[in-house]
Design a protein around this motif. Structure first.
Motif, short mmCIF file in Angstrom:
data_model
loop_
_atom_site.label_atom_id
_atom_site.label_comp_id
_atom_site.label_asym_id
_atom_site.label_seq_id
_atom_site.Cartn_x
_atom_site.Cartn_y
_atom_site.Cartn_z
N VAL A 90 1.11 -1.09 -0.04
CA VAL A 90 -0.08 -0.19 -0.02
C VAL A 90 0.84 1.31 -0.14
O VAL A 90 1.80 1.31 1.06
CB VAL A 90 -0.88 0.13 1.08
CG1 VAL A 90 -1.76 1.30 1.21
CG2 VAL A 90 -2.02 -1.24 1.24
N CYS A 91 0.96 2.12 -0.90
CA CYS A 91 1.48 3.13 -0.96
C CYS A 91 0.66 4.37 -0.97
O CYS A 91 -0.49 4.45 -1.66
CB CYS A 91 2.08 3.25 -2.63
SG CYS A 91 3.43 2.07 -2.77
N ARG A 92 1.13 5.43 -0.46
CA ARG A 92 0.48 6.72 -0.21
C ARG A 92 1.04 7.85 -0.96
O ARG A 92 2.43 8.07 -0.75
CB ARG A 92 0.29 7.36 1.29
CG ARG A 92 -0.43 8.62 1.45
CD ARG A 92 -0.98 8.75 2.82
NE ARG A 92 -2.09 9.69 2.99
CZ ARG A 92 -1.95 10.96 3.11
NH1 ARG A 92 -0.59 11.59 3.18
NH2 ARG A 92 -2.87 12.16 3.23
N ARG A 98 1.30 11.74 -2.34
CA ARG A 98 0.81 13.15 -1.98
C ARG A 98 1.13 14.10 -2.93
O ARG A 98 2.22 14.17 -3.46
CB ARG A 98 1.55 13.68 -0.55
CG ARG A 98 1.34 12.59 0.61
CD ARG A 98 2.03 13.12 1.87
NE ARG A 98 1.64 14.52 2.00
CZ ARG A 98 2.28 15.37 3.09
NH1 ARG A 98 3.25 14.88 3.73
NH2 ARG A 98 2.09 16.49 3.61
N SER A 105 -4.11 13.79 -1.83
CA SER A 105 -3.54 12.52 -1.59
C SER A 105 -4.42 11.46 -1.95
O SER A 105 -5.45 11.60 -2.08
CB SER A 105 -3.18 12.49 0.08
OG SER A 105 -4.45 12.29 0.55
N LYS A 106 -3.72 9.99 -2.07
CA LYS A 106 -4.37 8.93 -2.79
C LYS A 106 -3.58 7.61 -2.30
O LYS A 106 -2.42 7.72 -2.33
CB LYS A 106 -4.40 9.13 -4.12
CG LYS A 106 -5.22 7.94 -4.70
CD LYS A 106 -5.08 8.22 -6.35
CE LYS A 106 -5.90 7.05 -7.02
NZ LYS A 106 -5.84 7.14 -8.36
N GLU A 107 -4.26 6.85 -1.62
CA GLU A 107 -3.70 5.50 -1.46
C GLU A 107 -4.02 4.37 -2.62
O GLU A 107 -4.83 4.30 -3.04
CB GLU A 107 -4.27 4.87 -0.10
CG GLU A 107 -3.51 5.37 1.14
CD GLU A 107 -3.65 4.68 2.45
OE1 GLU A 107 -4.24 3.58 2.41
OE2 GLU A 107 -3.33 5.16 3.42
N ARG A 150 -3.11 0.49 -3.73
CA ARG A 150 -2.93 -0.85 -3.43
C ARG A 150 -2.35 -1.63 -4.75
O ARG A 150 -2.85 -1.73 -5.62
CB ARG A 150 -4.28 -1.47 -2.97
CG ARG A 150 -4.20 -2.97 -2.34
CD ARG A 150 -5.42 -3.18 -1.37
NE ARG A 150 -5.48 -4.39 -1.04
CZ ARG A 150 -4.97 -4.62 0.43
NH1 ARG A 150 -4.78 -3.26 1.15
NH2 ARG A 150 -5.12 -5.79 1.04
N GLN A 197 4.51 9.23 -0.07
CA GLN A 197 4.84 9.45 1.37
C GLN A 197 5.58 8.18 1.98
O GLN A 197 6.32 8.11 2.76
CB GLN A 197 3.63 9.89 2.06
CG GLN A 197 3.73 10.26 3.39
CD GLN A 197 2.57 10.64 4.07
OE1 GLN A 197 1.54 10.85 3.63
NE2 GLN A 197 2.76 11.12 5.43
N TYR A 198 4.70 7.00 1.50
CA TYR A 198 5.36 5.82 2.18
C TYR A 198 4.96 4.86 1.02
O TYR A 198 3.80 4.80 0.42
CB TYR A 198 5.07 5.35 3.69
CG TYR A 198 3.38 5.33 3.59
CD1 TYR A 198 2.56 4.18 3.30
CD2 TYR A 198 2.83 6.43 4.03
CE1 TYR A 198 1.45 4.34 3.77
CE2 TYR A 198 1.35 6.42 4.38
CZ TYR A 198 0.87 5.33 4.33
OH TYR A 198 -0.84 5.19 4.43
N CYS A 199 5.54 3.44 1.24
CA CYS A 199 5.11 2.19 0.62
C CYS A 199 5.33 1.07 1.46
O CYS A 199 6.43 0.99 1.76
CB CYS A 199 5.77 1.86 -0.62
SG CYS A 199 4.99 2.67 -2.18
N ASN A 200 4.20 0.63 2.23
CA ASN A 200 4.37 -0.61 3.00
C ASN A 200 3.92 -1.86 2.60
O ASN A 200 2.86 -1.81 1.91
CB ASN A 200 3.66 -0.19 4.41
CG ASN A 200 4.31 1.19 5.24
OD1 ASN A 200 5.53 1.07 5.17
ND2 ASN A 200 3.70 1.76 5.94
#
Length: 139
Positions: A89-91, A93, A104-106, A108, A134-137
């Motif tokens: 899952v990446c956010r 920005r 912003s958008k997430e 998957r 912002q991140y990818c987890n």
């Protein structure tokens, strides 16, 4: 009133003029206590730093390009490197000239696709000047 002639020796006296210092014990205990406290603080700080990296559940990502297509729209092309059997899952920005978030958008990324290059669009509430991840987890 002068009781002694200072012309023949040091004004403050010699070491033989003063009594010996009393012996001080217990320095080893103080040093051991300080060492234990420093080790506890360093271990706590290490744990905080390790937990801030999400325990190794981060999927490396890289922005390839971004484009602001209008005052209310932006696009980003990015790569995500992840194992084939994991979901990520990446956010994303979008920021304006004052570094305030305007969108912003997430995103998957399903399992089975491994490392992948993606192109995403996101709506913005104002003119964006940059778009970043912002991140990818890993999930």
């Amino acid at each position: 009133m002068v009781t002694r002639d200072a012309g023949n020796g040091p004004v403050l006296g010699t070491p033989d003029d003063f009594p010996d210092r009393p012996r001080r014990g217990g320095r080893l205990v103080v040093h051991v206590v300080i060492g234990v406290l420093v080790a506890i603080i360093a271990g706590g700080w290490g744990y905080v730093m390790w937990s801030m990296t999400a325990g190794g559940s981060e999927a490396p990502s890289q922005v390839v390009t971004f484009e602001v297509t209008g005052p209310t729209r932006a696009e980003i092309t990015f790569e995500v490197y992840k194992p084939d059997d994991r979901v990520a899952v990446c956010r994303i920005r979008a920021l304006d000239v004052d570094h305030a978030e305007v969108g912003s958008k997430e995103v998957r990324i399903p399992a089975g696709e491994g490392s992948k290059q993606l192109k995403e669009s996101l709506d913005t509430s104002g003119q964006a000047t940059s778009v970043h991840i912002q991140y990818c987890n890993l999930v």
